[in-house]
Design a protein around this motif. Structure first.
Motif, PDB file in Angstrom:
ATOM      1  N   ALA A  86     -55.808   5.329 -31.316  1.00 58.05           N
ATOM      2  CA  ALA A  86     -54.749   6.267 -31.680  1.00 58.05           C
ATOM      3  C   ALA A  86     -53.729   6.388 -30.561  1.00 58.05           C
ATOM      4  N   ALA A  87     -54.193   6.350 -29.309  1.00 58.73           N
ATOM      5  CA  ALA A  87     -53.272   6.441 -28.174  1.00 58.73           C
ATOM      6  C   ALA A  87     -52.332   5.231 -28.143  1.00 58.73           C
ATOM      7  N   GLU A  88     -52.873   4.049 -28.420  1.00 60.34           N
ATOM      8  CA  GLU A  88     -52.022   2.854 -28.442  1.00 60.34           C
ATOM      9  C   GLU A  88     -51.023   2.929 -29.584  1.00 60.34           C
ATOM     10  N   ARG A  89     -51.482   3.396 -30.746  1.00 61.33           N
ATOM     11  CA  ARG A  89     -50.578   3.527 -31.883  1.00 61.33           C
ATOM     12  C   ARG A  89     -49.457   4.510 -31.573  1.00 61.33           C
ATOM     13  N   ARG A  90     -49.799   5.622 -30.908  1.00 57.69           N
ATOM     14  CA  ARG A  90     -48.784   6.610 -30.550  1.00 57.69           C
ATOM     15  C   ARG A  90     -47.772   6.016 -29.574  1.00 57.69           C
ATOM     16  N   ALA A  91     -48.254   5.245 -28.597  1.00 55.51           N
ATOM     17  CA  ALA A  91     -47.349   4.632 -27.623  1.00 55.51           C
ATOM     18  C   ALA A  91     -46.402   3.645 -28.292  1.00 55.51           C
ATOM     19  N   LEU A  92     -46.920   2.851 -29.237  1.00 55.14           N
ATOM     20  CA  LEU A  92     -46.076   1.895 -29.952  1.00 55.14           C
ATOM     21  C   LEU A  92     -45.001   2.604 -30.776  1.00 55.14           C
ATOM     22  N   LEU A  93     -45.394   3.693 -31.424  1.00 46.06           N
ATOM     23  CA  LEU A  93     -44.414   4.440 -32.223  1.00 46.06           C
ATOM     24  C   LEU A  93     -43.354   5.088 -31.328  1.00 46.06           C
ATOM     25  N   ARG A  94     -43.768   5.610 -30.178  1.00 44.09           N
ATOM     26  CA  ARG A  94     -42.790   6.192 -29.237  1.00 44.09           C
ATOM     27  C   ARG A  94     -41.813   5.116 -28.762  1.00 44.09           C
ATOM     28  N   ALA A  95     -42.352   3.948 -28.420  1.00 42.18           N
ATOM     29  CA  ALA A  95     -41.474   2.872 -27.957  1.00 42.18           C
ATOM     30  C   ALA A  95     -40.506   2.448 -29.047  1.00 42.18           C
ATOM     31  N   GLU A  96     -40.993   2.357 -30.276  1.00 39.19           N
ATOM     32  CA  GLU A  96     -40.110   1.975 -31.381  1.00 39.19           C
ATOM     33  C   GLU A  96     -39.034   3.029 -31.611  1.00 39.19           C
ATOM     34  N   ALA A  97     -39.403   4.298 -31.457  1.00 48.43           N
ATOM     35  CA  ALA A  97     -38.419   5.365 -31.621  1.00 48.43           C
ATOM     36  C   ALA A  97     -37.347   5.292 -30.538  1.00 48.43           C
ATOM     37  N   PHE A  98     -37.756   5.047 -29.303  1.00 52.27           N
ATOM     38  CA  PHE A  98     -36.773   4.891 -28.229  1.00 52.27           C
ATOM     39  C   PHE A  98     -35.861   3.696 -28.497  1.00 52.27           C
ATOM     40  N   ALA A  99     -36.445   2.591 -28.960  1.00 55.28           N
ATOM     41  CA  ALA A  99     -35.634   1.410 -29.268  1.00 55.28           C
ATOM     42  C   ALA A  99     -34.649   1.705 -30.390  1.00 55.28           C
TER      43      ALA A  99
ATOM     44  N   ILE B  63     -41.206  -5.043 -30.363  1.00 58.36           N
ATOM     45  CA  ILE B  63     -40.411  -3.874 -29.966  1.00 58.36           C
ATOM     46  C   ILE B  63     -39.594  -4.203 -28.721  1.00 58.36           C
ATOM     47  N   ARG B  64     -40.180  -4.951 -27.775  1.00 58.08           N
ATOM     48  CA  ARG B  64     -39.423  -5.356 -26.580  1.00 58.08           C
ATOM     49  C   ARG B  64     -38.230  -6.213 -26.967  1.00 58.08           C
ATOM     50  N   ALA B  65     -38.453  -7.172 -27.860  1.00 61.05           N
ATOM     51  CA  ALA B  65     -37.359  -8.032 -28.299  1.00 61.05           C
ATOM     52  C   ALA B  65     -36.285  -7.225 -29.019  1.00 61.05           C
ATOM     53  N   ASP B  66     -36.704  -6.286 -29.851  1.00 59.89           N
ATOM     54  CA  ASP B  66     -35.748  -5.451 -30.578  1.00 59.89           C
ATOM     55  C   ASP B  66     -34.932  -4.598 -29.615  1.00 59.89           C
ATOM     56  N   SER B  67     -35.573  -4.083 -28.565  1.00 61.58           N
ATOM     57  CA  SER B  67     -34.851  -3.285 -27.572  1.00 61.58           C
ATOM     58  C   SER B  67     -33.793  -4.114 -26.868  1.00 61.58           C
ATOM     59  N   LEU B  68     -34.140  -5.344 -26.508  1.00 60.34           N
ATOM     60  CA  LEU B  68     -33.169  -6.220 -25.860  1.00 60.34           C
ATOM     61  C   LEU B  68     -32.016  -6.559 -26.791  1.00 60.34           C
TER      62      LEU B  68
ATOM     63  N   PHE C 281     -39.247   0.350 -22.818  1.00 64.94           N
ATOM     64  CA  PHE C 281     -40.056  -0.501 -21.945  1.00 64.94           C
ATOM     65  C   PHE C 281     -41.106   0.312 -21.208  1.00 64.94           C
ATOM     66  N   ASP C 282     -40.753   1.525 -20.759  1.00 62.62           N
ATOM     67  CA  ASP C 282     -41.730   2.385 -20.080  1.00 62.62           C
ATOM     68  C   ASP C 282     -42.882   2.740 -21.004  1.00 62.62           C
ATOM     69  N   ALA C 283     -42.578   3.046 -22.273  1.00 60.68           N
ATOM     70  CA  ALA C 283     -43.636   3.399 -23.222  1.00 60.68           C
ATOM     71  C   ALA C 283     -44.537   2.214 -23.527  1.00 60.68           C
ATOM     72  N   LEU C 284     -44.020   1.006 -23.393  1.00 58.65           N
ATOM     73  CA  LEU C 284     -44.796  -0.194 -23.690  1.00 58.65           C
ATOM     74  C   LEU C 284     -45.569  -0.726 -22.487  1.00 58.65           C
ATOM     75  N   ARG C 285     -45.451  -0.056 -21.363  1.00 59.44           N
ATOM     76  CA  ARG C 285     -46.102  -0.562 -20.160  1.00 59.44           C
ATOM     77  C   ARG C 285     -47.621  -0.655 -20.373  1.00 59.44           C
ATOM     78  N   GLY C 286     -48.171  -1.840 -20.136  1.00 64.59           N
ATOM     79  CA  GLY C 286     -49.607  -2.063 -20.279  1.00 64.59           C
ATOM     80  C   GLY C 286     -50.038  -2.465 -21.668  1.00 64.59           C
ATOM     81  N   LEU C 287     -49.123  -2.487 -22.652  1.00 63.01           N
ATOM     82  CA  LEU C 287     -49.471  -2.852 -24.028  1.00 63.01           C
ATOM     83  C   LEU C 287     -49.136  -4.314 -24.287  1.00 63.01           C
TER      84      LEU C 287
END
Length: 387
Positions: free
Chosen positions: A243-256, A279-284, A265-271
């Motif tokens: 659940a923690a990983e899912r939450r981090a992915l959703l936060r990163a997608e929301a920021f993107a 999500i990283r590619a979409d942010s770029l 990128f900060d939310a995706l650190r370690g994933l």
């Protein structure tokens, strides 16, 4: 107990004894004997006779001796022959389930609404709603497996949303299933409202799980800021790793989605994994970093899984904006067929450098002439169609 009941005692003439004997035969898996007792009891037009008739219909349905249209005809006659008590609620629930199996969803929804309206405010209203829970489960299950059922799901929510909430369990299971149906059909606003209501009453891990579902719906609707607020307000004290990983992915997608690449990128650190890479590619891409986005999407396309149409399209767009004509041409040669039938159909051919039959790029004058000829032909076609 049955041996103690005398033939001239209470229950010997009103069908009660045959009803009990039928139930006992069912417990012993003696279907034929049970149906014999139920048939004898059903000959009496009273409470026990109607109970026996309902049990007989359900037993014959389960054994394959009766089909759904036949059950509907018998249950409809019973529905109007008796009013009140558990006989009517049981008959209505069985009738609604039969309607559901034959695809008459409007009729099943009417039965479900009737259970709530007629019995919801009575002394046995909770029992009636519990009976309706089985019908609700059958209706939603049918909608989940039927293509093009989004309007039926919307009808269920708009017409009987309050009854669904009263019928549902404490975890909001049926409301969450209904919200998924609404979101799948594109009704994200209604799905978000429903999940907001469920989240208000949920606690602990259930609240966190509902928050993840609600954030997903909001992101699909392009409402990244609201998704971030929901994730913050529904976070549990100690979620499990998944659940923690899912939450981090959703936060990163929301920021993107909101254009905040660095926070994504900060939310995706370690994933790791394809979803995080996407999500990283979409942010770029959203930040306009075309060479980096092209390289990020190229890594996704080079994975072991089949590439998604969006990954192919954004890789080609990033390469086009980065001025990498060779990458665009290679993508067109390799992935054009993969985009057929999607919203990106024809994109790669449009981005690739146009060539004449000799293999040389077309001149601007040639392209302009072809466009002028196409416009002239369109004018001829309009004149042909004119009355």
């Amino acid at each position: 107990m049955l041996e103690m009941i005398t033939l001239d005692g209470i229950g010997s003439t009103d069908g009660r004894l045959d009803l009990f004997r039928g139930r006992l035969a069912e417990l012993h898996n003696e279907t034929a004997e049970a149906l014999t007792h139920y048939k004898r009891a059903a000959a009496l037009p009273n409470l026990y006779g109607h109970r026996a008739q309902v049990r007989s219909i359900e037993l014959r349905l389960a054994s394959g001796a009766l089909d759904d249209p036949g059950a509907i005809a018998e249950l409809e006659s019973l529905r109007y022959a008796w009013r009140g008590g558990d006989v009517e609620t049981d008959a209505l629930a069985a009738l609604g389930a039969a309607y559901t199996r034959v695809g008459r969803i409007d009729a099943a929804l009417d039965i479900f609404g009737l259970l709530g309206r007629r019995f919801g405010a009575t002394a046995r209203g909770r029992a009636a709603l519990t009976t309706g829970r089985g019908l609700l489960d059958a209706v939603i299950g049918h909608l989940e497996t039927t293509p093009g059922s989004a309007l039926d799901a919307l009808s269920l929510q708009v017409r009987y949303g309050r009854t669904v909430a009263l019928t549902d369990d404490d975890a909001g299971t049926q409301q969450r299933r209904l919200a998924r149906l609404l979101a799948r059909g594109g009704f994200t606003l209604e799905a978000a409202r429903l999940l907001h209501t469920v989240a208000e009453t949920a606690r602990g891990a259930e609240r966190a799980a509902v928050g993840l579902e609600l954030a997903r719906v909001l992101l699909d609707a392009g409402r990244g800021t609201e998704a971030l607020a929901v994730l913050d307000h529904t976070a549990g004290p100690a979620p499990d790793a998944q659940a923690a990983e899912r939450r981090a992915l959703l936060r990163a997608e929301a920021f993107a989605t909101e254009g905040e690449a660095m926070r994504a990128f900060d939310a995706l650190r370690g994933l790791t994994g394809p979803e995080a890479a996407r999500i990283r590619a979409d942010s770029l891409f959203r930040a306009g970093e075309w060479p980096a986005a092209r390289a990020a999407y190229a890594q996704l396309l080079g994975g072991t899984d089949a590439p998604l149409p969006d990954d192919i399209a954004f890789h080609a767009l990033a390469a086009f904006r980065a001025g990498d004509d060779a990458a665009v041409t290679a993508a067109a040669e390799r992935h054009s067929t993969a985009l057929a039938g999607t919203r990106w159909a024809g994109l790669l051919d449009a981005l690739a450098a146009p060539l004449d039959p000799a293999g040389k790029p077309l001149s601007s004058a040639t392209v302009s002439g072809q466009l002028a000829a196409a416009d002239a032909l369109a004018g001829v076609l309009r004149r042909w169609k004119a009355p």
